[in-house]
Enzyme design. Structure first.
Site, PDB file in Angstrom:
ATOM      1  N   GLU A  42      10.281 -11.627  -1.955  1.00 31.35           N
ATOM      2  CA  GLU A  42      11.243 -11.500  -0.866  1.00 31.35           C
ATOM      3  C   GLU A  42      11.910 -12.855  -0.693  1.00 31.35           C
ATOM      4  OE1 GLU A  42      10.570  -8.802   2.769  1.00 31.35           O
ATOM      5  OE2 GLU A  42       8.634  -9.770   2.421  1.00 31.35           O
ATOM      6  N   GLU A  63       1.427  -2.276   0.612  1.00 29.02           N
ATOM      7  CA  GLU A  63       2.714  -2.835   0.194  1.00 29.02           C
ATOM      8  C   GLU A  63       2.457  -4.162  -0.523  1.00 29.02           C
ATOM      9  OE1 GLU A  63       6.572  -5.098   2.208  1.00 29.02           O
ATOM     10  OE2 GLU A  63       5.637  -3.430   3.300  1.00 29.02           O
TER      11      GLU A  63
END
Length: 819
Positions: free
Chosen positions: A691, A686
């Protein structure tokens, strides 16, 4: 702490400006302390401009927020036509070499035009002695560091002072004005540049007016729609006593032809048929009263600028020069709807330059109107034996209301101010020249020419710095091997080139200067004196957009290192493209509060909008006996969307770039990320390009990578958390703006950036899955893209219901591969 710089830091030799040669301006005396700082900041150590080719500087900012830049053009005594680009989005500045080995003459400064497609076009000409108009067009929108090949328009007459316009009544053409036919104001219509940056004459050059004077000097301005205003003199003030000032309007006639009118709209001439005849007699003034701005009997008028006020009425900055040319008075002419009102506003002393008693006695220090507030004028005035800059504020009648000295105790003259058109809210609004000045041209009679510097009223950001691949401060044209596949050299026709593998990239600029003009040239007679470069400071750097070749600190050539292979620009209103995007459904992960569904994502006005909403309805997966966080919820209280390209658009290595505006309210958890396929998380790998959430209650931007260890569903993390205050302390409106997140991914590194600032660098050599992932590096295999807006959950924090609905707005998603 911001450091205050003065003109003295420009490292120019001081050749005495004798106090006896200037009279102080007739202004109210201003008390100035000896320690008062100069309000000037360096732009370029070497550079100058004339004041009859505009816009010589320009600011452009688009509504989408992708471009916010200023372009400042000038020419140095070595014949280098240059410009500084200030990028206010990336907070960088870059000096660009537009053309080398040009006629070293300050009349040859470049002018700028932003095209409808947002590419930037640059025009320049030699002074008087060549029938060509040169131009280059940027390859990228708003970025003159990517200027393409040099082209020219051939004309039948020699050219000087190009001033370009695009008008909304004819947006498919460029209207270009210059001094051309018979040394008079000339206009032509051009096609817009094609993909190769080439234009042609769509309407051949036409002479606008014919004066009794040999060289009328004209300034231009447009209303942006259908008219170009021009104001011009009978001739050069050196040759005309008295010298009148006129005003006309070029009506583009909805693109059907060119008509010349007076300020009242009366037709004077069809420019396509004949030039309008102008002279300075009482009979002429009686016949054409609305063409004359100033008809002096005791002065030589010269013009500095034309602007329009809030009522779209013309305002003209001019100089009234005495018969002996030793006294210059600045004046403003303002059309009040019925007549021209001309008011003197300041005593400009005499010519500003070192040789003022023998050469160009009509060269005033200069003045500039702020086009966004025509009651604000900047003037170069003799003050305590030096020309300093003053700000003059006018009242509604055009008379002086206030004066404020801007530069103090300067070691050199400050002259030829120019207010950057379109500066708006930009702090950099005013630029000018400072230093010694001997003549407008480098030639045998005046070899020193114009060794001035360029300065502005605001400190420029730092110069662009990239990863240096090669540097040689004493490069003289030798062939250099740079790395395994790159060669630097100079071609047989004296141009720097780069060989990248088998592909050759050649500079559009000659690896020559014009320094021999100082020994051999006699003036503007069409001569050419190319000078071999004995040594230059050459640097090759890897930067965001590719490989950049610098000569003496200037961008000479930019070689794109990346090729766009796929993008979604979201330019079609409606739902996202289902051939590219999949939708997640339901409650998915991290105990998040939202139910993912298709309907919260839509395209509008060129953006993808993911909306987090407050909704309330039964949870169709509810199971009162379940202990799972998603199934034990009785209701859905929030909704959002998560899109991904799994099975439809995956990539391995290259560059991923996403421009977006993120919500930062309580509970918001937007993300840009990628996942691998074919094996469970986290062994699939990932990468969190972005974010945003609130660890320990404080908002942060995160840039992460994760892979597997020996335990199921347990990850090894390489994570960085940057407090949001790191960005908002530099820009309090950061959260209201779009920003660019980028991943550069190759066999060696995964580098994650925000607005070109490196946030995390993952060393691929240190990435290995545990036993579940067979000890492999998951980032050697393709990944797909995810875009989602989560709410609350493990990391999002308490949701601020008052901020709902909240929007995560994505401008584009782009994938590049290295060439």
């Amino acid at each position: 702490m911001q450091k205050i710089l003065t003109c003295s830091l420009l490292l120019m030799a001081f050749v005495g400006l004798h106090a006896s040669r200037l009279k102080p301006a007739q202004l109210p005396r201003t008390s100035v302390s000896a320690s008062a700082p100069a309000a000037s900041y360096p732009i370029a150590d070497e550079g100058a401009w004339c004041w009859f080719a505009d816009p010589r500087a320009l600011h452009y900012q688009n509504d989408r927020g992708t471009i916010n830049a200023s372009y400042i053009g000038y020419i140095d005594i070595h014949g280098n036509i240059k410009a500084t680009q200030v990028d206010f989005i990336r907070n960088t500045r870059t000096e660009v070499l537009i053309r080398s080995c040009f006629q070293p003459d300050d009349h040859n400064n470049p002018t700028f035009l932003v095209l409808p497609d947002e590419r930037v076009m640059v025009f320049y000409t030699r002074h008087t002695d060549e029938p060509r108009i040169w131009y280059r067009v940027s390859r990228r929108k708003g970025d003159i560091t990517t200027l393409g090949k040099e082209h020219f328009l051939a004309t039948k007459h020699n050219t000087t002072y190009p001033s370009p316009f695009i008008l909304s009544d004819d947006p498919k053409h460029i209207y270009l004005c210059w001094r051309g036919i018979n040394w008079h104001p000339t206009i032509a219509r051009l096609t817009l540049p094609n993909a190769k940056g080439q234009v042609r004459f769509d309407l051949a050059p036409r002479q606008i007016v014919q004066s009794t004077g040999a060289r009328p000097y004209a300034k231009y301005q447009s209303n942006g729609r259908d008219k170009i205003y021009l104001t011009y003199t009978t001739g050069h003030p050196d040759n005309e006593w008295p010298n009148w000032l006129y005003f006309n309007v070029v009506d583009i006639n909805h693109g059907q032809g060119l008509l010349l009118r007076d300020i009242k709209g009366h037709l004077l001439a069809d420019i396509g048929q004949s030039a309008f005849k102008v002279n300075k007699t009482q009979a002429y003034q009686k016949a054409y009263p609305y063409t004359v701005v100033d008809a002096p009997t005791q002065s030589r008028d010269w013009v500095w600028q034309i602007a329009t006020d809030e009522k779209e009425r013309p305002v003209i900055a001019m100089t009234r020069i005495s018969q002996d040319k030793n006294r210059h008075r600045y004046a403003i002419g303002r059309w009040d709807g019925r007549q021209w009102r001309v008011n003197d506003i300041a005593d400009g002393g005499h010519a500003f330059h070192n040789n003022w008693q023998t050469l160009e006695k009509c060269y005033s220090g200069g003045m500039a109107i702020d086009p966004e507030d025509t009651r604000t004028v900047y003037a170069s005035l003799p003050t305590d034996s030096i020309f300093e800059l003053w700000k003059i504020t006018l009242d509604r009648q055009g008379k002086v209301k206030n004066r404020e000295q801007l530069t103090h105790h300067s070691p050199k003259n400050n002259v030829r101010p120019y207010v950057i058109p379109g500066h708006g809210s930009s702090s950099l609004s005013l630029c000018w020249m400072t230093g010694d000045y001997y003549n407008w041209m480098v030639k045998r009679q005046t070899p020193q020419g114009y060794p001035t510097a360029m300065v502005g009223n605001w400190p420029l950001p730092q110069a662009v710095k990239g990863q240096t691949l090669y540097a040689n401060a004493a490069y003289h044209g030798q062939t250099e091997q740079i790395g395994r596949d790159t060669i630097l050299g100079v071609s047989a026709n004296n141009r720097l080139y780069l060989m990248l593998g088998k592909k050759r990239f050649t500079s559009p600029c000659l690896f020559l200067t014009s320094d021999d003009w100082a020994r051999f040239s006699n003036g503007t007679n069409g001569d050419n004196w190319p000078t071999r470069i004995s040594q230059a400071d050459i640097r090759l750097a890897r930067e965001r957009d590719g490989l950049v070749l610098y000569r003496n600190g200037m961008v000479e050539m930019k070689v794109p290192e990346w090729r766009l292979v796929w993008s979604d620009e979201f330019n079609r209103d409606g739902l996202p493209d289902t051939t590219v995007w999949n939708y997640e459904q339901g409650f998915q992960r991290n105990s998040e509060a939202q139910w993912y569904q298709q309907g919260n994502a839509y395209q509008r006005d060129g953006y993808l909008i993911i909306e987090g909403r407050r909704e309330h309805r039964p949870n169709p997966t509810y199971d009162p006996t379940s202990y799972h966080w998603a199934r034990k919820r009785k209701t859905i209280d929030y909704t959002s969307t998560s899109l991904n390209t799994a099975g439809k658009r995956e990539f391995r290595y290259g560059r991923l770039e996403v421009r977006a505006k993120i919500p930062t309210a309580g509970g918001a958890w937007p993300a840009i990320w990628t996942l691998g396929s074919g094996i469970d998380w986290p062994s699939c790998g990932e990468i969190d390009v972005m974010e945003f959430y609130r660890p320990n209650g404080e908002p942060h931007i995160l840039a992460n990578a994760a892979w597997g260890n020996d335990r199921p569903w347990n990850a090894v993390w390489n994570s960085t958390k940057t407090p949001l205050t790191h960005f908002t302390s530099r820009d309090s409106h950061w959260a209201e703006k779009f920003h660019t997140w980028r991943m550069d991914w190759d066999e060696h590194h995964i580098r994650l950036y925000l607005d070109d600032e490196l946030l995390n660098d993952i060393d691929m050599a240190k990435v290995r899955n545990g036993s579940i992932g067979h000890g492999e590096n998951p980032f050697t295999k393709p990944q797909y893209i995810l875009l989602n807006l989560a709410l609350g959950g493990d990391n999002g924090g308490k949701i601020d219901d008052s901020a709902l609905p909240m929007q995560y707005v994505i401008d584009y998603v782009r994938i590049y591969e290295r060439r």
